[in-house]
Design an enzyme around this catalytic site. Structure first.
Site, PDB file in Angstrom:
ATOM      1  N   CYS A 269       0.853  -1.202   0.000  1.00  0.00           N
ATOM      2  CA  CYS A 269       0.000   0.000   0.000  1.00  0.00           C
ATOM      3  C   CYS A 269       0.882   1.243   0.000  1.00  0.00           C
ATOM      4  O   CYS A 269       0.580   2.231  -0.695  1.00  0.00           O
ATOM      5  CB  CYS A 269      -0.913   0.029   1.221  1.00  0.00           C
ATOM      6  SG  CYS A 269      -2.370  -1.033   1.107  1.00  0.00           S
TER       7      CYS A 269
ATOM      8  N   HIS B 296      -6.063  -2.498  -1.120  1.00  0.00           N
ATOM      9  CA  HIS B 296      -5.515  -3.569  -0.286  1.00  0.00           C
ATOM     10  C   HIS B 296      -6.424  -4.791  -0.267  1.00  0.00           C
ATOM     11  O   HIS B 296      -7.582  -4.718   0.146  1.00  0.00           O
ATOM     12  CB  HIS B 296      -5.314  -3.060   1.147  1.00  0.00           C
ATOM     13  CG  HIS B 296      -4.671  -4.075   2.045  1.00  0.00           C
ATOM     14  ND1 HIS B 296      -3.299  -4.241   2.113  1.00  0.00           N
ATOM     15  CD2 HIS B 296      -5.203  -4.988   2.878  1.00  0.00           C
ATOM     16  CE1 HIS B 296      -3.028  -5.205   2.973  1.00  0.00           C
ATOM     17  NE2 HIS B 296      -4.164  -5.681   3.453  1.00  0.00           N
TER      18      HIS B 296
ATOM     19  N   ASN C 145       1.677 -16.531  -4.381  1.00  0.00           N
ATOM     20  CA  ASN C 145       1.831 -17.274  -3.138  1.00  0.00           C
ATOM     21  C   ASN C 145       0.708 -16.866  -2.205  1.00  0.00           C
ATOM     22  O   ASN C 145       0.492 -15.677  -1.974  1.00  0.00           O
ATOM     23  CB  ASN C 145       3.189 -16.952  -2.500  1.00  0.00           C
ATOM     24  CG  ASN C 145       4.358 -17.390  -3.366  1.00  0.00           C
ATOM     25  OD1 ASN C 145       4.314 -18.444  -3.996  1.00  0.00           O
ATOM     26  ND2 ASN C 145       5.402 -16.574  -3.415  1.00  0.00           N
TER      27      ASN C 145
ATOM     28  N   THR D  72       5.112 -13.482   1.879  1.00  0.00           N
ATOM     29  CA  THR D  72       5.768 -12.675   2.923  1.00  0.00           C
ATOM     30  C   THR D  72       5.171 -11.282   3.005  1.00  0.00           C
ATOM     31  O   THR D  72       5.296 -10.619   4.035  1.00  0.00           O
ATOM     32  CB  THR D  72       7.281 -12.549   2.661  1.00  0.00           C
ATOM     33  OG1 THR D  72       7.493 -11.978   1.369  1.00  0.00           O
ATOM     34  CG2 THR D  72       7.965 -13.905   2.746  1.00  0.00           C
TER      35      THR D  72
ATOM     36  N   HIS E  97      -0.307  -8.325   0.862  1.00  0.00           N
ATOM     37  CA  HIS E  97      -1.081  -7.493  -0.071  1.00  0.00           C
ATOM     38  C   HIS E  97      -0.934  -8.248  -1.385  1.00  0.00           C
ATOM     39  O   HIS E  97       0.193  -8.413  -1.885  1.00  0.00           O
ATOM     40  CB  HIS E  97      -0.480  -6.086  -0.137  1.00  0.00           C
ATOM     41  CG  HIS E  97      -1.163  -5.136  -1.082  1.00  0.00           C
ATOM     42  ND1 HIS E  97      -1.568  -3.871  -0.714  1.00  0.00           N
ATOM     43  CD2 HIS E  97      -1.469  -5.247  -2.405  1.00  0.00           C
ATOM     44  CE1 HIS E  97      -2.105  -3.246  -1.745  1.00  0.00           C
ATOM     45  NE2 HIS E  97      -2.058  -4.059  -2.799  1.00  0.00           N
TER      46      HIS E  97
ATOM     47  N   HIS F 238      -0.380 -10.039  -4.765  1.00  0.00           N
ATOM     48  CA  HIS F 238       0.493  -9.676  -5.881  1.00  0.00           C
ATOM     49  C   HIS F 238       0.728 -10.878  -6.765  1.00  0.00           C
ATOM     50  O   HIS F 238       0.810 -12.007  -6.286  1.00  0.00           O
ATOM     51  CB  HIS F 238       1.834  -9.111  -5.391  1.00  0.00           C
ATOM     52  CG  HIS F 238       2.497  -9.942  -4.336  1.00  0.00           C
ATOM     53  ND1 HIS F 238       2.094  -9.917  -3.021  1.00  0.00           N
ATOM     54  CD2 HIS F 238       3.518 -10.813  -4.402  1.00  0.00           C
ATOM     55  CE1 HIS F 238       2.854 -10.735  -2.315  1.00  0.00           C
ATOM     56  NE2 HIS F 238       3.711 -11.309  -3.128  1.00  0.00           N
TER      57      HIS F 238
ATOM     58  N   HIS G 143       3.530 -12.469  -9.171  1.00  0.00           N
ATOM     59  CA  HIS G 143       4.916 -12.426  -9.616  1.00  0.00           C
ATOM     60  C   HIS G 143       4.929 -12.755 -11.110  1.00  0.00           C
ATOM     61  O   HIS G 143       4.401 -13.791 -11.516  1.00  0.00           O
ATOM     62  CB  HIS G 143       5.759 -13.497  -8.917  1.00  0.00           C
ATOM     63  CG  HIS G 143       5.905 -13.350  -7.440  1.00  0.00           C
ATOM     64  ND1 HIS G 143       7.036 -12.827  -6.852  1.00  0.00           N
ATOM     65  CD2 HIS G 143       5.076 -13.679  -6.425  1.00  0.00           C
ATOM     66  CE1 HIS G 143       6.896 -12.850  -5.530  1.00  0.00           C
ATOM     67  NE2 HIS G 143       5.715 -13.365  -5.239  1.00  0.00           N
TER      68      HIS G 143
HETATM   69  P1  5GP Z   1       5.830 -13.027  -1.574  1.00  0.00           P
HETATM   70  O1  5GP Z   1       6.963 -13.750  -0.855  1.00  0.00           O
HETATM   71  O2  5GP Z   1       4.893 -12.380  -0.574  1.00  0.00           O
HETATM   72  O3  5GP Z   1       5.105 -13.879  -2.573  1.00  0.00           O
HETATM   73  O4  5GP Z   1       6.505 -11.886  -2.423  1.00  0.00           O
HETATM   74  C1  5GP Z   1       6.894 -10.669  -1.886  1.00  0.00           C
HETATM   75  C2  5GP Z   1       7.944 -10.103  -2.805  1.00  0.00           C
HETATM   76  O5  5GP Z   1       8.112  -8.747  -2.484  1.00  0.00           O
HETATM   77  C3  5GP Z   1       9.317 -10.780  -2.676  1.00  0.00           C
HETATM   78  O6  5GP Z   1       9.688 -11.341  -3.925  1.00  0.00           O
HETATM   79  C4  5GP Z   1      10.231  -9.638  -2.240  1.00  0.00           C
HETATM   80  O7  5GP Z   1      11.517  -9.690  -2.838  1.00  0.00           O
HETATM   81  C5  5GP Z   1       9.467  -8.392  -2.682  1.00  0.00           C
HETATM   82  N1  5GP Z   1       9.720  -7.221  -1.862  1.00  0.00           N
HETATM   83  C6  5GP Z   1       9.772  -7.168  -0.495  1.00  0.00           C
HETATM   84  N2  5GP Z   1       9.987  -5.907  -0.089  1.00  0.00           N
HETATM   85  C7  5GP Z   1      10.072  -5.151  -1.220  1.00  0.00           C
HETATM   86  C8  5GP Z   1      10.293  -3.749  -1.432  1.00  0.00           C
HETATM   87  O8  5GP Z   1      10.451  -2.943  -0.511  1.00  0.00           O
HETATM   88  N3  5GP Z   1      10.318  -3.332  -2.718  1.00  0.00           N
HETATM   89  C9  5GP Z   1      10.131  -4.187  -3.777  1.00  0.00           C
HETATM   90  N4  5GP Z   1      10.180  -3.671  -5.005  1.00  0.00           N
HETATM   91  N5  5GP Z   1       9.922  -5.505  -3.606  1.00  0.00           N
HETATM   92  C10 5GP Z   1       9.895  -5.983  -2.341  1.00  0.00           C
HETATM   93 ZN    ZN Z   2      -1.760  -3.242   1.231  1.00  0.00          ZN
END
Ligand code: 5GP
Ligand code: ZN
Length: 118
Positions: A11, A50, A91, A99, A102, A104, A106
């Protein structure tokens, strides 16, 4: 409850509090480069609004979820990933590797991917 906009990392990226390398934005969707790329192209496509996880998606979110997928495919095409192939990943939940809570997508491309995923 605190407004998620104040504490949620994505957010805060969406509202400009935290910088990101944007590759696309409109009034509903934002796409930016992942800070820790897992492939030569690694873009995250998010709704500005969100939604914590895929498990929280409701019928009212059908349009925005469709937009996210369509936008990811359009970025893949713009970056010429479509001829070789690319991967979209969502994920959902900690055990799946989520992690940032919110939602997303990939968009991963620029290399060959194994299956099954880790
Ligand atoms: P998840 O693990 O939730 O599927 O993916 C979260 C993604 O967010 C990870 O691939 C991580 O590298 C990316 N990420 C975490 N913090 C930041 C940030 O501050 N900026 C950007 N651009 N990506 C982030
Ligand atoms: Zn959010």
């Amino acid at each position: 409850m605190t407004n998620p906009t104040e504490r949620c990392l994505f957010c805060r990226i969406a509202n400009g509090d935290i910088n990101a390398r944007k590759v696309y934005e409109d009034d509903k969707v934002l796409a930016f480069e992942d800070i820790n790329p897992q492939s030569p192209t690694h873009v995250l496509v998010i709704p500005r609004r969100h939604i914590a996880t895929l498990d929280d998606v409701t019928e009212a979110d059908t349009l925005i979820v469709g937009e996210l997928v369509r936008r990811a495919a359009a970025i893949a095409r713009d970056q010429h990933l479509n001829s070789e192939g690319y991967r979209l990943v969502v994920n959902c939940g900690e055990a799946a590797g989520q992690t940032v809570f919110h939602i997303h997508i990939h968009l991963l491309g620029g290399r060959t991917f194994g299956w099954p995923p880790g």
